[in-house]
Scaffold this motif. Sequence first.
Motif, PDB file in Angstrom:
ATOM      1  N   SER A   1      36.050  30.077  35.529  1.00 38.90           N
ATOM      2  CA  SER A   1      35.244  30.434  34.363  1.00 38.90           C
ATOM      3  C   SER A   1      33.761  30.624  34.688  1.00 38.90           C
ATOM      4  CB  SER A   1      35.407  29.392  33.260  1.00 38.90           C
ATOM      5  OG  SER A   1      34.963  28.139  33.707  1.00 38.90           O
ATOM      6  N   ALA A   2      33.263  29.958  35.698  1.00 39.12           N
ATOM      7  CA  ALA A   2      31.826  30.005  35.996  1.00 39.12           C
ATOM      8  C   ALA A   2      31.298  31.413  36.239  1.00 39.12           C
ATOM      9  CB  ALA A   2      31.497  29.085  37.151  1.00 39.12           C
ATOM     10  N   PRO A   3      31.889  32.204  37.131  1.00 43.16           N
ATOM     11  CA  PRO A   3      31.313  33.536  37.362  1.00 43.16           C
ATOM     12  C   PRO A   3      31.416  34.443  36.137  1.00 43.16           C
ATOM     13  CG  PRO A   3      33.303  33.232  38.690  1.00 43.16           C
ATOM     14  CD  PRO A   3      33.000  31.924  38.035  1.00 43.16           C
ATOM     15  N   TYR A   4      32.462  34.283  35.358  1.00 42.42           N
ATOM     16  CA  TYR A   4      32.631  35.137  34.180  1.00 42.42           C
ATOM     17  C   TYR A   4      31.651  34.745  33.072  1.00 42.42           C
ATOM     18  CZ  TYR A   4      36.747  36.935  36.458  1.00 42.42           C
ATOM     19  OH  TYR A   4      37.587  37.533  37.363  1.00 42.42           O
ATOM     20  N   ARG A   5      31.405  33.450  32.930  1.00 44.49           N
ATOM     21  CA  ARG A   5      30.428  33.014  31.925  1.00 44.49           C
ATOM     22  C   ARG A   5      29.055  33.583  32.247  1.00 44.49           C
ATOM     23  NH1 ARG A   5      32.564  27.844  32.054  1.00 44.49           N
ATOM     24  NH2 ARG A   5      30.983  27.250  33.530  1.00 44.49           N
ATOM     25  N   SER A   6      28.674  33.546  33.521  1.00 42.36           N
ATOM     26  CA  SER A   6      27.336  33.980  33.889  1.00 42.36           C
ATOM     27  C   SER A   6      27.156  35.491  33.777  1.00 42.36           C
ATOM     28  CB  SER A   6      26.984  33.504  35.301  1.00 42.36           C
ATOM     29  OG  SER A   6      27.816  34.126  36.250  1.00 42.36           O
TER      30      SER A   6
ATOM     31  N   ALA B   1      35.134  41.772  42.079  1.00 39.02           N
ATOM     32  CA  ALA B   1      36.289  40.941  41.716  1.00 39.02           C
ATOM     33  C   ALA B   1      37.595  41.629  42.097  1.00 39.02           C
ATOM     34  CB  ALA B   1      36.266  40.626  40.226  1.00 39.02           C
ATOM     35  N   THR B   2      37.684  42.920  41.864  1.00 37.98           N
ATOM     36  CA  THR B   2      38.896  43.661  42.214  1.00 37.98           C
ATOM     37  C   THR B   2      39.106  43.649  43.721  1.00 37.98           C
ATOM     38  OG1 THR B   2      38.621  45.042  40.247  1.00 37.98           O
ATOM     39  CG2 THR B   2      40.108  45.857  41.936  1.00 37.98           C
ATOM     40  N   LYS B   3      38.026  43.831  44.478  1.00 37.95           N
ATOM     41  CA  LYS B   3      38.128  43.771  45.945  1.00 37.95           C
ATOM     42  C   LYS B   3      38.586  42.389  46.403  1.00 37.95           C
ATOM     43  CE  LYS B   3      34.717  45.194  48.412  1.00 37.95           C
ATOM     44  NZ  LYS B   3      33.441  45.647  48.973  1.00 37.95           N
ATOM     45  N   GLN B   4      38.104  41.346  45.751  1.00 37.89           N
ATOM     46  CA  GLN B   4      38.507  39.985  46.109  1.00 37.89           C
ATOM     47  C   GLN B   4      40.002  39.766  45.835  1.00 37.89           C
ATOM     48  OE1 GLN B   4      36.816  37.394  47.582  1.00 37.89           O
ATOM     49  NE2 GLN B   4      35.125  38.805  47.912  1.00 37.89           N
ATOM     50  N   ILE B   5      40.492  40.311  44.744  1.00 36.23           N
ATOM     51  CA  ILE B   5      41.924  40.194  44.429  1.00 36.23           C
ATOM     52  C   ILE B   5      42.743  40.903  45.500  1.00 36.23           C
ATOM     53  CG2 ILE B   5      43.740  40.877  42.799  1.00 36.23           C
ATOM     54  CD1 ILE B   5      41.624  40.452  40.542  1.00 36.23           C
ATOM     55  N   VAL B   6      42.315  42.092  45.889  1.00 34.95           N
ATOM     56  CA  VAL B   6      43.023  42.842  46.936  1.00 34.95           C
ATOM     57  C   VAL B   6      43.041  42.039  48.233  1.00 34.95           C
ATOM     58  CG1 VAL B   6      42.925  44.894  48.413  1.00 34.95           C
ATOM     59  CG2 VAL B   6      42.607  45.114  45.943  1.00 34.95           C
TER      60      VAL B   6
ATOM     61  N   LEU C   1      31.832  33.940  42.366  1.00 34.01           N
ATOM     62  CA  LEU C   1      33.110  34.630  42.433  1.00 34.01           C
ATOM     63  C   LEU C   1      33.740  34.466  43.818  1.00 34.01           C
ATOM     64  CD1 LEU C   1      34.988  36.451  40.771  1.00 34.01           C
ATOM     65  CD2 LEU C   1      33.767  38.409  41.703  1.00 34.01           C
ATOM     66  N   LYS C   2      32.957  34.689  44.847  1.00 34.43           N
ATOM     67  CA  LYS C   2      33.481  34.555  46.206  1.00 34.43           C
ATOM     68  C   LYS C   2      33.871  33.108  46.510  1.00 34.43           C
ATOM     69  CE  LYS C   2      31.232  38.653  47.946  1.00 34.43           C
ATOM     70  NZ  LYS C   2      30.220  39.240  48.795  1.00 34.43           N
ATOM     71  N   LYS C   3      33.120  32.156  45.984  1.00 33.18           N
ATOM     72  CA  LYS C   3      33.465  30.741  46.162  1.00 33.18           C
ATOM     73  C   LYS C   3      34.823  30.454  45.532  1.00 33.18           C
ATOM     74  CE  LYS C   3      31.931  26.071  45.135  1.00 33.18           C
ATOM     75  NZ  LYS C   3      30.968  25.223  44.439  1.00 33.18           N
ATOM     76  N   HIS C   4      35.059  30.997  44.363  1.00 32.13           N
ATOM     77  CA  HIS C   4      36.350  30.788  43.704  1.00 32.13           C
ATOM     78  C   HIS C   4      37.493  31.361  44.544  1.00 32.13           C
ATOM     79  CE1 HIS C   4      39.423  30.384  40.705  1.00 32.13           C
ATOM     80  NE2 HIS C   4      39.695  31.665  40.830  1.00 32.13           N
ATOM     81  N   PHE C   5      37.322  32.563  45.055  1.00 26.99           N
ATOM     82  CA  PHE C   5      38.387  33.174  45.849  1.00 26.99           C
ATOM     83  C   PHE C   5      38.587  32.446  47.180  1.00 26.99           C
ATOM     84  CE2 PHE C   5      38.189  36.513  42.732  1.00 26.99           C
ATOM     85  CZ  PHE C   5      39.511  36.889  42.635  1.00 26.99           C
TER      86      PHE C   5
END
Length: 155
Positions: free
Chosen positions: A35-40, A56-61, A110-114
């Motif tokens: 939730s953190a990156p999306y909230r910000s 985010a899409t690149k991270q999912i890939v 975002l990168k930390k989450h992935f």
Amino acid sequence: MYERYNAECFRLLKDMGGDFKSDGVLRIPDIQNISAPYRSVNNASADDKITFLHVATKQIVRLLNNSNVTNTWDKTKLDNLLNVLNQQSTNLGDCAAQVPTRMSKYGKQLKKHFRSLKKFLIEMKYSKQSWEQIRKEVERHLHRLLYLANTMVEY
């Protein structure tokens, strides 16, 4: 256009493993990080949101493009999903390249989450259950990304 790609990703995710079940699914220890990156980024400019969608899409890939996943899902279905995500990433990248951004502000979280998702897979030795949890996480990300895309007037 984004919604169409997103809908196709939802369909392909479901095709890969069926309905999302909550029983028997492992919990990822750092799950609250999603939730953190999306909230910000919710109050960011449209330019920053486009760049965020791209990253985010690149991270999912990157997360799904893993040789250990083929033991869990049908390779053809996974390849189809990766193709749609790559096309979506390319389109978003074309848009993001045209705009100035402050992505580092949002990208770090975002990168930390992935990274925590990748760490989870390693710790769970790429088990089928861990990949199912990742599939569920990807679905959550796609929902949040769709919501974020819908907050922009034009995308």
